[in-house]
Design a protein around this motif. Sequence first.
Motif, short mmCIF file in Angstrom:
data_model
loop_
_atom_site.label_atom_id
_atom_site.label_comp_id
_atom_site.label_asym_id
_atom_site.label_seq_id
_atom_site.Cartn_x
_atom_site.Cartn_y
_atom_site.Cartn_z
N LEU A 143 0.82 -1.20 0.00
CA LEU A 143 0.00 0.00 0.00
C LEU A 143 0.86 1.26 0.00
O LEU A 143 0.49 2.29 -0.58
N SER A 144 2.04 1.19 0.64
CA SER A 144 2.97 2.31 0.61
C SER A 144 3.43 2.57 -0.83
O SER A 144 3.57 3.72 -1.26
N ARG A 145 3.65 1.49 -1.55
CA ARG A 145 4.06 1.63 -2.96
C ARG A 145 2.96 2.31 -3.78
O ARG A 145 3.24 3.14 -4.65
N ALA A 146 1.71 1.97 -3.49
CA ALA A 146 0.59 2.60 -4.19
C ALA A 146 0.53 4.09 -3.87
O ALA A 146 0.27 4.92 -4.75
N VAL A 147 0.77 4.44 -2.61
CA VAL A 147 0.75 5.85 -2.20
C VAL A 147 1.82 6.64 -2.93
O VAL A 147 1.57 7.74 -3.45
N GLN A 148 3.05 6.11 -2.99
CA GLN A 148 4.13 6.81 -3.68
C GLN A 148 3.83 6.96 -5.17
O GLN A 148 4.12 7.99 -5.78
N THR A 149 3.22 5.93 -5.75
CA THR A 149 2.91 5.97 -7.18
C THR A 149 1.90 7.05 -7.49
O THR A 149 2.09 7.85 -8.43
N ILE A 150 0.80 7.09 -6.74
CA ILE A 150 -0.25 8.07 -7.04
C ILE A 150 0.24 9.48 -6.74
O ILE A 150 -0.08 10.43 -7.46
N CYS A 154 10.47 14.80 -6.75
CA CYS A 154 9.48 13.83 -6.26
C CYS A 154 9.90 12.45 -6.75
O CYS A 154 10.11 12.24 -7.95
N LEU A 155 10.03 11.52 -5.82
CA LEU A 155 10.51 10.17 -6.15
C LEU A 155 9.37 9.16 -6.08
O LEU A 155 8.55 9.18 -5.15
N GLY A 156 9.33 8.27 -7.05
CA GLY A 156 8.38 7.18 -7.04
C GLY A 156 8.98 5.94 -6.41
O GLY A 156 10.14 5.94 -5.96
N LEU A 170 0.30 12.47 -9.55
CA LEU A 170 -0.40 13.72 -9.34
C LEU A 170 0.56 14.91 -9.34
O LEU A 170 0.26 15.97 -9.90
N TYR A 171 1.73 14.71 -8.74
CA TYR A 171 2.72 15.78 -8.69
C TYR A 171 3.23 16.11 -10.10
O TYR A 171 3.29 17.29 -10.49
N ASP A 172 3.54 15.09 -10.86
CA ASP A 172 4.05 15.32 -12.21
C ASP A 172 2.99 15.97 -13.10
O ASP A 172 3.33 16.69 -14.06
N ALA A 173 1.71 15.73 -12.77
CA ALA A 173 0.63 16.32 -13.55
C ALA A 173 0.27 17.73 -13.06
O ALA A 173 -0.66 18.35 -13.60
N GLY A 174 0.98 18.22 -12.07
CA GLY A 174 0.70 19.55 -11.53
C GLY A 174 -0.49 19.61 -10.61
O GLY A 174 -1.01 20.69 -10.31
N TRP A 205 1.35 20.89 1.92
CA TRP A 205 1.16 20.28 0.60
C TRP A 205 -0.33 20.14 0.33
O TRP A 205 -1.11 19.81 1.22
N TRP A 206 -0.71 20.40 -0.91
CA TRP A 206 -2.12 20.45 -1.29
C TRP A 206 -2.37 19.66 -2.56
O TRP A 206 -1.49 19.54 -3.42
N VAL A 207 -3.60 19.13 -2.67
CA VAL A 207 -4.05 18.52 -3.92
C VAL A 207 -5.00 19.50 -4.59
O VAL A 207 -5.95 19.99 -3.96
N LYS A 208 -4.75 19.80 -5.86
CA LYS A 208 -5.64 20.64 -6.64
C LYS A 208 -6.83 19.77 -7.07
O LYS A 208 -6.66 18.82 -7.84
N VAL A 209 -8.00 20.06 -6.57
CA VAL A 209 -9.11 19.10 -6.68
C VAL A 209 -10.11 19.40 -7.79
O VAL A 209 -11.01 18.59 -8.02
N ASP A 210 -9.98 20.52 -8.48
CA ASP A 210 -11.07 20.89 -9.39
C ASP A 210 -11.37 19.81 -10.43
O ASP A 210 -12.52 19.37 -10.57
N THR A 211 -10.34 19.34 -11.16
CA THR A 211 -10.61 18.32 -12.19
C THR A 211 -10.93 16.97 -11.56
O THR A 211 -11.76 16.21 -12.08
N LEU A 212 -10.28 16.66 -10.44
CA LEU A 212 -10.55 15.39 -9.77
C LEU A 212 -11.98 15.35 -9.24
O LEU A 212 -12.69 14.34 -9.38
N ALA A 213 -12.42 16.45 -8.61
CA ALA A 213 -13.77 16.49 -8.06
C ALA A 213 -14.81 16.47 -9.17
O ALA A 213 -15.88 15.85 -9.03
#
Length: 892
Positions: A163-170, A439-441, A174-178, A374-382
Amino acid sequence: MTSAAPDNSRNRADALPKSWNPGEVEADLYEGWVGAGYFTADASSGKPPYSIVLPPPNVTGTLHMGHALDHTLMDLLTRRKRMQGYEVLWLPGMDHAGIATQSVVEKQLAADGKNKEDFGRELFIDKVWDWKRESGGQIQGQMRRLGDGVDWSRDRFTMDDGLSRAVQTIFKRLYDAGLIYRAERLVNWSPVLQTGISDLEVDHKEVDGELVSMRFGSLNDDEPHVIVATTRVETMLGDTAVAVHPDDERYRALIGTTIYHPITGRQIPIVADDYVDPEFGSGAVKITPAHDPNDFELGLRHGLPMPTIMDKSGRIADSGTEFDGMDRFEARVKIRERLEGEGRIVGRKFPYKHQVGHSERSGEPIEPRLSMQWWVKVDTLARAAGDAVREGEVKIHPASQEPRWFDWVDNMHDWCISRQLWWGHRIPIWYGPDGELVCLGPGEEAPAGWVQDPDVLDTWFSSGLWPFSTMGWPDATPELAKFYPTSVLVTGYDILFFWVARMMMFGMYVSDDPVLTAGKGDQKQVPFEDVFLHGLIRDQHGKKMSKSRGNGIDPLDWINSYGADALRFTLARGAQPGGDLSVGEAHALASRSFVTKLFNATKFALMNGARTGDLPPRETLTDADRWIVDRLDQVRADVDTAFDAYEFGKACEALYHFAWDELCDWYLELSKVQFAESDARAESTAVVLGSVLDAVLRLLHPVIPFVTETLWKALTGGESVVIAPWPQASGVATDDVAAQRVADAQRLITEIRRFRGDQGLADKQKVKATLVGIDEVGLSGFAASVANLARLTEPGADFATTAEVEVRLSGGTVTVALDTSGAIDLDAERRRLEKDLAAAQKDLDATTAKLGNEAFLAKAPQQVVDKITGRRDVAAAEVTRIGARLAELSAK
């Protein structure tokens, strides 16, 4: 289905305990199910999939009634689907609960005079893992007590390596996508925990505070000044403006000027903003952007400075005043006292009741505080989460909750995902010696000398990945191929906006991931197809359960007292989509009585040779046989419809009334006569009774698994009802004639029983009687049953009719002639009736007087008047009835 000889049925009846004692059998039954592998899902199976992931309870906690409701409903759904032929995965797990868990371990250290800094980050985290290994099994034990049919082989924890690996991946995606960024924003700050916390971790409580009105500007009435009010005087050290409404004529001349701040001595601007309510107080408000959410937004609009005047522990810092170093509450008093001394306090309301947010974990008032996070930009996700529901990819049950869902996701603010803790998923950002950032995966390493960000991620970040991270994502796994998307999410409507929204955002973000879509076409994969939202559990008075009220119920207490089945039936019976449910001891007792009734009825049936097998030819069955078989068919259909619509309460009500009212109270009693008629009739009745019981036990199994397992195995000799097939429709047309005859027989018996009650006859006392007209109305086949159930005997040579009861049925009228001579104690009956008459007359007088009161009628709501009118009519009828009966007795 194989048949067993009647004597074998009797042997199995003897094998049942004398009475149902759940505490003696539940644990062994559960471990037997687990050991047999009934709950272990086979990802290679050719059966259609059905999957649920358990909302992970906090590893620090224990199951409360809300959990018990969640688990009961999920277990019900998965047990039923397993019986319907699905390959079922109910995947369990627990949440690492960052703040809660770290707080527990820190308290343990504090008891020894230590703190986490004494150990350093790595050793402290080791201690948390030690605590988790020692204490994490408590919830699992409770789940076993409840009967949860989860796949223990796939148990997950949000801090597991996978699950830690999944967290780092997502995070990296998200970071690389801005969509993940770092910024200084206002957060809910806990001075005790010294971290930002989510809205969900804030309890809003009404407290007695003070509302202080003070004068800014000149103390001379002829010179510029404004009056502002606040409940948090200490925040004025961070004031950077005074705001008024742009249309407020009182302040029009002051807009754009500056005014003297009485503590800092600075000149601060007066700004105009529509946010200000000119009708509230003086119409002027002080603005502290770094310590109030609304002020922060206003500060952004007007480009105001945002000085933070409190440190992480809630002490005044860097204000440049004599209050530096003071605790915020001490400063509140000292600042007010200084203002009073200067004559600037123009009003003070104390106590002043208002809502204040408190940290759920540490209990202190939270401090809105400007902080780098640290923040997640939620407009497109929401938006994607909202569209999934709009387009029908995900269905919310009940649909009435959809507007709340859209209102939330369409207006969601960016999500603060960083926490100033040590326990949790550390943010995978590394800083270089010259201010570089990377940011490291998973599997990536930072250059030598780079330092990782000290913060960890909000617990909701990792639990938001739960539906797919628990099945192995980002790797392609058999579980993802078979069981994703999950079938349904079961949870309370109170966390619709928090956990559900995050799972939807993340799930839709990766919905076109090749790992998830492999072999499933181009269609995007949602995290779950249905969302079932149940209500909150309240006490028997309708009040929300809480520690502060002392009205909470430990589900284990009810399991110990009444059995797991009684707890489960109580919760499932009260569960409707979106509706709250009230429970109390009376409900648990009623459920235990139902379980006991089912046990006794099955044992009676077995003692009379009940067995399963193919039903005899329909034309050889009695009206009662055809009626109960047809009613089973109808109830099965109603139960399936209700369960499919997540109307658990409706399904349980249908099963309860069929099993208790129709099967036990009527057919079992009618079967007693049939068992005594002939060997052929007894054999036929045994199969009908056994087959109906078999189906009822299977229909009830998902709700009350322990007693049904015990009874079903005794009845059928089968391996386990857990893996028995779900009952199917018989395909036979309903016999309406038989149903009407049974209804007529029931009415006839009920009316005779009512007459006996009116006469004061003891339940077991038999009375001589004749049934005139029973053949003509088509009930000759029920004559023996009527006599048996109404306690009637054949009239002898000395029979003399003392009373007659006429019962109008669908095919005509049956006259019941009874000889009650010597059966009634006339003096005792007169005394009883006179007491009843006095009570009825008193109620009649009271209601008549109230309805004759014009003042009352003018003020009372119509529903109250109608209720009293109904009471009066009932009382009047009782006075007439009892009076007539007393007149009859007086004539004897």
